[in-house]
Write a protein that holds these residues in place. Structure first.
Motif, short mmCIF file in Angstrom:
data_model
loop_
_atom_site.label_atom_id
_atom_site.label_comp_id
_atom_site.label_asym_id
_atom_site.label_seq_id
_atom_site.Cartn_x
_atom_site.Cartn_y
_atom_site.Cartn_z
N MET A 1 0.87 -1.18 0.00
CA MET A 1 0.00 0.00 0.00
C MET A 1 0.91 1.23 0.00
O MET A 1 2.01 1.20 0.55
N PRO A 2 0.48 2.33 -0.60
CA PRO A 2 1.31 3.52 -0.59
C PRO A 2 1.49 4.04 0.84
O PRO A 2 0.57 3.92 1.67
N ALA A 3 2.67 4.59 1.09
CA ALA A 3 2.97 5.08 2.44
C ALA A 3 1.99 6.18 2.82
O ALA A 3 1.62 7.01 1.99
N GLY A 4 1.53 6.15 4.04
CA GLY A 4 0.67 7.22 4.55
C GLY A 4 -0.80 7.06 4.23
O GLY A 4 -1.62 7.88 4.63
N SER A 5 -1.16 6.00 3.50
CA SER A 5 -2.56 5.82 3.17
C SER A 5 -3.34 5.39 4.41
O SER A 5 -2.91 4.56 5.18
N GLN A 6 -4.52 6.03 4.59
CA GLN A 6 -5.36 5.66 5.74
C GLN A 6 -6.24 4.46 5.43
O GLN A 6 -6.91 3.92 6.30
#
Lengths: 298, 589
Positions: B108-113
């Motif tokens: 998952m992309p970094a920082g995705s909630q």
């Protein structure tokens, strides 16, 4: 009430605007004779044509006529026949119309095998547009579009038809009325797609043919060279390989029935297809039938 | 306690060719069984294997007409997982969930909630006995997150597999339950994603626009379709090929689109109700034949399911780039009618009605659809068979002709321009019909006076077309009226709803007939709005220019989308606010 005794005259309408001596007169006359011999009623025939001198044949033939677009007679005619199988449907046009701009339709009509007849008046030249090279013109043919001689080889309609499974292939000569009438009758009676290519000389743009440095009149040339397959008792019209061999042997310059095959027509393959004209089917479906169709969306 | 939602957007994505559309349509059908309104759209590419594909399904307690702006729950298979995440993460709601196969390697992309649930779709399926069950494991997992009743899935499994035996049915049931249990056990419940059950579920139809159009054609008396396969119109042909023979109809697969439309014209000439279906590239090939239909006054119905052009363009993406071609296409001048369904139900009714228009006006009738509408799938409230009627226009029988006493002229110069047809085969009606200019009886002519009179005759055939010009939704007068047609209608409706909920006065004008353009009706709508915004799926504003040509005035402001993505309500809302702000500032100035 509607059926009348027919004669060739029944199928005569306007007098053609073709040049005197045009081969197409012979084709028109043969078609009128053949229709009469078959006892067809004019209103039961639909003659669908393309564009060119030959495409005007339905202006002069008394039946339902649909004069379409350049090269497009075959798709339209197939639509007509499939929508009303009770009609005798004949498509007609010239070599440019059928083997040039309409060549794609020709090949597929051949393999589709809808029960109809296609009569091509082949004169190896574009007549109505004033004498340009056509797809059946021989290599070296000079015209306004090929002033230094055509670089292309001619289309071989009989061989194209044969290779693609045409179930009836014949060639006629417009000056041999008796044989042409007979070929038209056989073509119409054939159950499937029948191709009748007719050598129908153009006396305006291809009056003579050069042979051994000598100009020979176009009718004379054909008479001299045409080989009549119908007169050959040993020729088997049901043998595809023999047909190819004959066409190659005589460089396609033959008359008579080249090939005939008894196979189911397109219509015979169609599930649920009847000989009821579709004009009678365009009525509302019962609610119960509609519900049944709708069931798949639930 | 979090209140349950009444709407949810779900999606499945993965590598093309790995069967992604299957769970998409299963989910949509299951939701439909549970009584939700649904709207599905499949994103795919013009290739069989590889590349990313996804299927978005939006469900709601009330009718939905557009894709969701955001996705709440997304299923991702292990194949093509990274691409699926990368291409869709931007669309995910911040509080959404991705349910992915546990075996996937993607990050998952970094920082995705967005939360990631890993469920061994294939592992569980393998344990049950076949990898084929992974779909149902994933469906069960989806039910755990969304709270949707698993019974709908079980019913569908039963309907599909009962004939294959008890074992297969039970294995599928197990797959659903184990997928469900895995999520509950490992991740617990997510109350904010739970959709409330529909209190009194009504079983409605779900249809793709293409199938609806094909069904409409059959219901409208069409028994002949000739076509050439093309995305996104092939389903029209395929549906007819399967169903038409049940009522005596046929489908011909033509060698090209020229042949297809010409066969349809031939069939109509002979008295059938015949049609063809195509998309832009095929429609371009049909231009020549439009003129044949026009000049020979032969009816024909053409369904154009538009896709991204030009040339081969974007074969699998929506666009409304054929407007000019539908209205002005083919050399010379012919009468024609262009109608535009905007909902799945309208695809059904309009295509049925197209045949009445074609028969009545004896000219080409084009049904303007687009990819989102044709291949999208959604709820149809109900189909009302009593709305179907068949009007074959002026056709003469042999008896009719006999009464004329030999005076039959195929192209008789009548007041409304429409001349009675005699179908081939009709005794007494013999005539020549030619694509050359002709006399009233059908003989070729180049006479100047005759040309003028018969050309006028043909062109006045469509002076009065009995088909609604437009449909207004919302209250007039309004500060802003949104204008568009086809699949853009739904997003406009939803955008207007949101704006109205914010206290704005916004209405929608859905164009139902593009040609003859409903000029008077449109001007009446325009006169009751402060501003208009033309929403259309092309870059050059073909619809806006059509409106200006037909109604005069300045070119209306537009929202033009031509990136291959369907319209979303949110982007219509945003642009609408800009336009209203401009009008406001203009007024203050």
């Amino acid at each position: 009430m509607s059926a009348v005794l027919v004669s060739p005259k029944t199928f005569v309408s306007e007098f053609p605007t073709w040049c005197p001596g045009c081969g197409d007169f012979g084709v028109l006359r043969a078609l009128q004779n053949a229709a009469a011999k078959l006892g067809l009623q004019p209103h039961d025939i639909c003659l669908v044509t393309g564009i060119g001198c030959s495409g005007k044949i339905n202006s002069y033939f008394n039946a339902y006529g649909l004069h379409t677009l350049h090269g497009r007679s075959l798709p339209v005619a197939q639509g007509v026949k499939l929508a009303n199988p009770n009609l005798t449907v004949i498509a007609s046009g010239g070599d440019g119309d059928g083997y040039g701009i309409g060549a794609g339709h020709f090949m597929h009509a051949v393999r589709r095998n809808v029960d109809m007849t296609y009569i091509v008046m082949d004169n190896q030249v574009y007549g109505l547009t004033k004498g340009q090279t056509s797809p059946t013109s021989p290599t070296g043919f000079t015209s306004h579009t090929t002033p230094y001689g055509s670089a292309e080889g001619p289309v071989r309609p009989l061989r194209v038809a044969l290779a693609n499974g045409c179930s009836f292939i014949a060639q006629g000569f417009s000056a041999d009325l008796k044989q042409l009438v007979d070929l038209i009758i056989q073509a119409i009676q054939h159950k499937g797609f029948s191709l009748l290519n007719v050598q129908s000389p153009c006396v305006t743009w291809r009056e003579t043919i050069l042979e051994d440095d000598q100009k020979i009149g176009v009718y004379e040339w054909w008479k001299k060279h045409l080989h009549n397959l119908d007169a050959d008792p040993d020729y088997d019209r049901h043998n595809q390989a023999a047909a190819f061999a004959k066409l190659m042997e005589y460089d396609d310059i033959v008359t008579g029935v080249v090939y005939q095959e008894d196979r189911p027509s397109y219509q015979q393959y169609l599930r649920g297809y009847t000989d009821r004209p579709m004009s009678e089917m365009a009525s509302p479906l019962d609610d119960a039938v509609l519900e049944q169709f709708a069931e798949q969306f639930k | 306690m979090t209140p349950m939602r009444s709407e949810l957007v779900w999606k499945v994505g993965g590598e093309q060719g790995s069967g992604i559309e299957k769970p998409g349509s299963i989910f949509l059908d299951a939701c439909s069984r549970l009584g939700y309104y649904s709207f599905g759209y499949r994103h795919f590419m013009s290739r069989i294997m590889g590349g990313h594909t996804n299927y978005q399904v939006r469900i709601s307690h009330k009718p939905v007409f557009a894709m969701g702006d955001h996705t709440d729950v997304m299923l991702i298979d292990s194949k093509g997982a990274q691409e699926a995440i990368d291409m869709n993460i931007g669309e995910m709601a911040a509080d959404g969930v991705i349910i992915a196969d546990a075996g996937m390697k993607a990050e998952m992309p970094a920082g995705s909630q967005v939360r990631l649930f890993k469920v061994p779709f294939h592992g569980i399926a393998g344990e049950i006995g076949s990898d084929l069950y992974w779909n149902m494991v994933a469906m069960g997992a989806s039910c755990a997150v969304t709270g949707l009743d698993r019974q709908a899935l079980r019913d569908m499994v039963y309907a599909t597999f009962a004939r294959k035996g008890e074992k297969i049915v039970q294995a599928n049931y197990d797959a659903i339950d184990r997928g469900y249990a895995y999520v509950i056990e490992h991740y617990g419940e997510l109350p904010h994603l739970k959709v409330a059950p529909v209190p009194r579920p009504v079983r409605r139809l779900t249809m793709e626009g293409d199938n609806a159009a094909a069904f409409g054609a059959l219901a409208g008396g069409c028994r002949f379709l000739a076509a050439y396969p093309i995305t996104p119109a092939s389903m029209v042909m395929e549906w007819m090929a399967k169903e038409a023979p049940k009522v005596g109809g046929i489908v011909v697969q033509a060698e090209d689109e020229m042949s297809a439309v010409l066969m349809a014209i031939g069939a109509n000439y002979a008295g059938a109700r015949g049609m063809t279906s195509t998309s832009g590239p095929g429609f371009s090939l049909m231009q020549e034949a439009l003129g044949l239909s026009g000049l020979t006054e032969t009816p024909v119905v053409i369904v154009d399911v538009q896709r991204g052009g030009p040339a081969t363009g974007l074969p699998t993406k929506p666009e409304q780039g054929d407007i000019n071609e539908m209205i002005y296409g083919s050399h010379g001048e012919i009468p024609r009618v262009v109608i535009a369904p905007g909902t799945y139900a309208e695809c059904f009714y309009d295509t049925a009605e197209a045949f009445n228009l074609a028969d009545r006006h004896q000219c080409p009738v084009i049904v303007a659809m687009d990819l989102t509408l044709g291949m999208g799938k959604g709820t149809v409230e109900r189909l009302d068979w009593s709305r179907l009627r068949i009007d074959r226009g002026k056709i003469l029988t042999a008896a009719d002709i006999a009464r004329l006493g030999g005076e039959y002229e195929r192209f008789a110069n009548t007041e409304d321009g429409i001349s009675p047809r005699a179908l081939p085969g009709t005794p007494g009606g013999i005539h020549l019909n030619t694509a050359d200019e002709h006399t009233f009886s059908g003989r070729i002519t180049e006479n100047q006076e005759q040309r003028r009179v018969i050309h006028d005759k043909r062109l006045r055939k469509t002076d009065h077309v009995d088909f609604p010009g437009l449909a207004v939704r919302g209250d007039l007068p309004a500060d802003l009226v949104l204008v568009g047609f086809g699949s853009v209608t739904g997003p406009m409706w939803e955008a207007a709803e949101r704006l109205v909920a914010e206290g704005r006065h916004v209405a929608v004008c859905q164009l139902r007939r593009l040609w003859p353009f409903p000029t008077e009706e449109f001007l009446r709508v325009l006169s009751q709005a402060e501003a208009a915004l033309v929403c259309e799926h092309n870059a050059t504003g073909q619809l806006a220019h059509l409106i200006r040509a037909q109604c005069g005035g300045d070119l209306l402001p537009g929202l033009r989308k031509y990136d291959g993505d369907p319209f979303r309500p949110a982007e219509v809302v945003a642009r609408a606010k800009e336009v209203m702000a401009d009008v406001g500032s203009a007024r203050i100035a």
